[in-house]
Design an enzyme around this catalytic site. Sequence first.
Site, PDB file in Angstrom:
ATOM      1  CD  GLN A 160     -83.541  32.098  36.696  1.00 47.69           C
ATOM      2  OE1 GLN A 160     -82.734  32.701  35.989  1.00 47.69           O
ATOM      3  NE2 GLN A 160     -84.720  32.598  37.006  1.00 47.69           N
ATOM      4  CB  CYS A 197     -88.199  41.767  31.863  1.00 47.26           C
ATOM      5  SG  CYS A 197     -88.242  40.227  30.949  1.00 47.26           S
ATOM      6  CD  GLU A 213     -90.005  38.987  36.818  1.00 44.51           C
ATOM      7  OE1 GLU A 213     -89.181  38.559  35.999  1.00 44.51           O
ATOM      8  OE2 GLU A 213     -91.184  38.589  36.879  1.00 44.51           O
TER       9      GLU A 213
END
Lengths: 291, 162, 813
Positions: free
Chosen positions: C250, C398, C767
């Site tokens: 990522q 998160c 998120e």
Amino acid sequence: MIPAPFDYHAPTTLDEALALLGKLGDTAKILAGGQSLIPAMRFRLAAPEALIDLGRIPELAHLEERGDDLVIGALAREHALEISPLVAKSYPMLLDAAKVIADPLVRNKATVGGNLAHADPANDHPAVMLAYGAKVVVRGPSGSRTIAIDDLFTGLFETSLAPGEILTEIRIPKPKPHSGGAYLKIERKVGDYAVAAVAVQLELAGETIAHVRIGLTNVSPIPARAKAAEAALTGQPASDAVLEAAGKAAANECNPSADLRGQVDYKRDLVRILVKRAVRVAITRAQGGRP
Amino acid sequence: MSKHEITVTVNGERKTRSVESRLLLVHFIREDLSLTGTHIGCDTTSCGACTVSLDGEPVKSCTVFAVQADGATVDTIEGMAVGGKLHPLQEGFWEKHGLQCGFCTPGMLISARALLAKNPSPSEDEIRHGISGNLCRCTGYNKIVEAIQYAADKLRGDAKGA
Amino acid sequence: MATTHLEDRKEHHSPKPAGSSATVETTHEPRITTPVKVCGMGHRMKRKEDPRFIQGGGKYVDDVKLPNMVYMDIVRSPYAHAKILKIDASEALAMPGVIAVITGEDLKKAGNLHWMPTLMSDTQMVLPIEKVAYYAQEVCVVVATERYIAADAIEKVQVDYEPLEAVVDPFKALEDKVIVRDDKEKKTNKIWHWEAGDKDATDAVFAAAATVVEEKIYIPRIHVASIETCGMVANYDKIRSHMQIYMTSQAPHAHRTVFALVSGLPEHMIQIISPDIGGGFGGKVPVYPGYVCCAVASLVLGRPVKWIEDRSENLQADSFARDYWIEAQLAADKDGKITGLRVKTLSDCGAADAAANPSKFPAGLYSICTGSYDMKAAHVTVDGVYTNKPPGGVAYRCSFRVTEAVHMIERMVDIMAHQLGEDPADFRLKNFIRPDQFPYKSPTGWDYDSGNYKAALDKAMMMIDYRALREEQREKRARGVLMGIGISSFTEVVGAGPSKDYDILGIKMFDSAEIRIHPTGKAMARFGTKSQGQGHETTYAQILAEELGLPAADIQVEEGDTDTAPYGLGTYASRSTPTAGAAAAMAARKIKAKAKKIAAYLLEVGEDDLEWNVDSFQVKGSPDKKKTIQELAFAAYTNHPQGMEAGLEATDYYDPPNLTFPFGSYICVVDLDTGTGEIKIRRFVAVDDCGHIINPMIVEGQIEGGLTMGLAPAMYEEIVYDENGQNLTGTFADYLLPTAVESPKWELGKTITPSPHHPLGAKGVGESPTVGAPPAIANAIVDALWHLGVRHLDIPITPQKVWRALRAAGVTE
């Protein structure tokens, strides 16, 4: 993730398969749908030296009524049960089960025979066949014989098939008039094994339950009937009190283990509740309703 | 350990190869045939990323041995668009944003095609159950359902027009 | 190592972030200012990346096949804690096709590569020498000519272990009886202590409170389980001394820098290519031992080495998320106005502090936990502790611990509301930060940029017909039928982050865009972020289309190749739109500034005589005298003013002045089966506000996907260890991901309250749903049971937990 090496055999007749099995003995395993065996082989929990694939034997995949029975070839896929108008019309408990075995993709390969021969108490067909009072036909070197379902399961992953025998057919007796059945399964998510499941097949005589057989899934090491529950229902009307007594009896007589699916007290209580609910559905079906 | 010569008709082309008995069909497709559109997402037959059509039925190719497919037809995602024309399901997934990372998508498309072939007018509930063997982590499934509904409408409309 | 967040924040905060205003207007529909053919922001543009994915043409790491490539597999520990007495790989090495076995000793000899730094400046074993510290830990690796041979070979490696007692319970770990990290000088399992807020002010508020509610909340360990597992193809060319790596990453640039620092290979001779990635969600940010071993194997062998982890390896050894043990207290005055929050938390970090947090934030952005509510004071403490489990902490969508923070505050607010006998919606409306309070300085030091919490909750209540549901609930409760309604009104904090506070291993958390417009008016744009399904090839093109008037279809977006993309910190924590999206806008504005000069030159007017209209500069008052962006691009190469450099390109490295604060209100309705405990989600309405929207369809996809990833830990997912530290949920058979049947039909709504400091007014959204959904679901289930005396249930809330609560209250079927 990768199975250990093995020799692969693909007989095209049952006799050929039996001859191979006779020759290879317990170094070989039967490959039916493979949806239980291949996953086990990928984790090397099973590492047979040879596989005998029954998938090319044409005479093992039938699904039809013959005489007094619904006759299911061992290699009939679960999906065939799902789409059969005959099963939907006359064997709704069987359809109930077919719809909740694994997932739709697995059901295209998984077989009824394999589901029984594996003798996994977590599988769905054992309880259903116990409730139907089915028979299985097995073929061995000395010919065919029939085993009553009550005598089939002898231990965890163990059946009464003798070495060299292959399960070829399952026979479900045609239900009598005023009969009904239901299979209710609690699962954590679609595709999972049962936390607990109950199969009930009964026959009504007026308002009373004349005959009943109850099979339980994944609440004992060996697929088992709830005989005390059956006794509490037989000859009785289906009142709330009778159903509660049967449910309690089933909850007490089963033997669940604690695992990630649930603690023992939870599983027992599910059995109690599912017995009651399944009996109610079975009665509705016995009375001609489509719940 | 035995080796077998198998012939499989893959996306309409006959392919003959020599394989180990234990070679999983998904590895045969991805490695031997270099058709990498079919993916591997788990090791317990749970995720469906490996779904292909075997003799017309969608199956999880990680739980089939290549030798079992000898003589069979296998259709993978690479064969879904015909002559450069996208299948209505592929169109639907694009129109309705039925994919994000794309990893579960080939398996979803193969499953959905079989679902619509058997049930041309599925209810939403039937669609959700029909794809319950295919896991997706990105989309939350709503737009996959809409994509399949789009394709169902298109296929029924085309069938009427034909 | 003690870090006091409080001190850091005191030093660095300005009273009002740059570009903020007192009030920001809330709207309800995406703003569209460009025609469809340009397809700028607000358009539901079909994704440009889809054609390859829908035809099986995606190229993921396992699809990479290089000539002479070999395969790596890993021998893993069956013990959570054990001494390694001996590793005997002789039988494996004797197998045909097995090329090499690499152990910790080999890595040590190769230059102390057997340990590596973590992103939190701890250290982690790559391969062990003395002992293993978690179940499934990598012990040694085998390289073979074929994948199947490597799988056979790992079975033949004999490892002799001496099992040690494992410490699995983090509270026991605090006792320091079993030490996880005896490689450290200080023989303790305590890692760090971190605080935020004002203890004295909070104590005072609690002393004066009319009502205090307190609760213990455990948020279990979960695993992100993207459908593609992690993997790498490392390709070291000994002749060119060049390392090419395909990696499920990522953050390819950050990974390249880390590899350079760890291996000593010069950074300009390392190329990391992050191709198509099958889902990241944070799980592809950490550097796993498998990656390092794969790269070392290629370095040593001088040929391509492929390593693709199995799902079991992924679930059992890779970075987890959550595992927070929270004790929270909420205080209110006599009018039910929240006055203070006190939180104490134990963070179970596993065998190394390897969470991918910004370095000054060992507990991530957890101190956002005062949430959407105005209060006088708060004090938050977190302690990190080692246990014999895999390292990690933030790898599951998160926002760096915002999931934990919001779960806690939304549960506490709900508990307080119920305790006071107030409707949970009305209680929230009474306590929300008001729009006129923005930019809002929270008691833990956050500067919220904009928000309108009442608008979002009002909308959610209207969509679900909230008052009627409460009526229905009253009526049903009287008959013993149980339904529940749960609300979650979350504030998110994303877009890490401003260079004064944020860095990963010292590298500041800017991000970048590099745009080149070709003579024929088409463009190429490269970014330092890396999509794993978020649709950047489309959304960045739409941003540039918005700014430049170039059709989005004419803009090719690329990410992921460190040789060509500008340096960036990657995509996670919903940071791409806030950082690289802003960089795109800023780079585009540089281009526009140059294009304006060219236009002035061509039209023979002053720059002040020009105005911009969608895709052209036109002369004010004479709109037919204009030059399109395409004409200006051509002119930039063929007819630009003397003294001006040719070309039409720009790069921007954007240092955000602040984070952004998306928010929303979710309402969940559940019906409970009093017999089996089963929970049916009847409806779930999600109203999200992520500021100005680039592509509403993509935003919906992010929200729906995130909601299902919020449902999952709320009701299904949990990593379970036995008392010996063995992972009991190490496959998808027991680690339960929702299918299309478990996942409800999400209902979405939106409000739009732009960020005043972001160039596009956009905030990021990926998120928000994983943050907001679990407490909405938990609140709904507890709400259904509150009248039976149930105060709290920890997630995942399973039918068995509900059943137990019902039976304890005497409710049965």
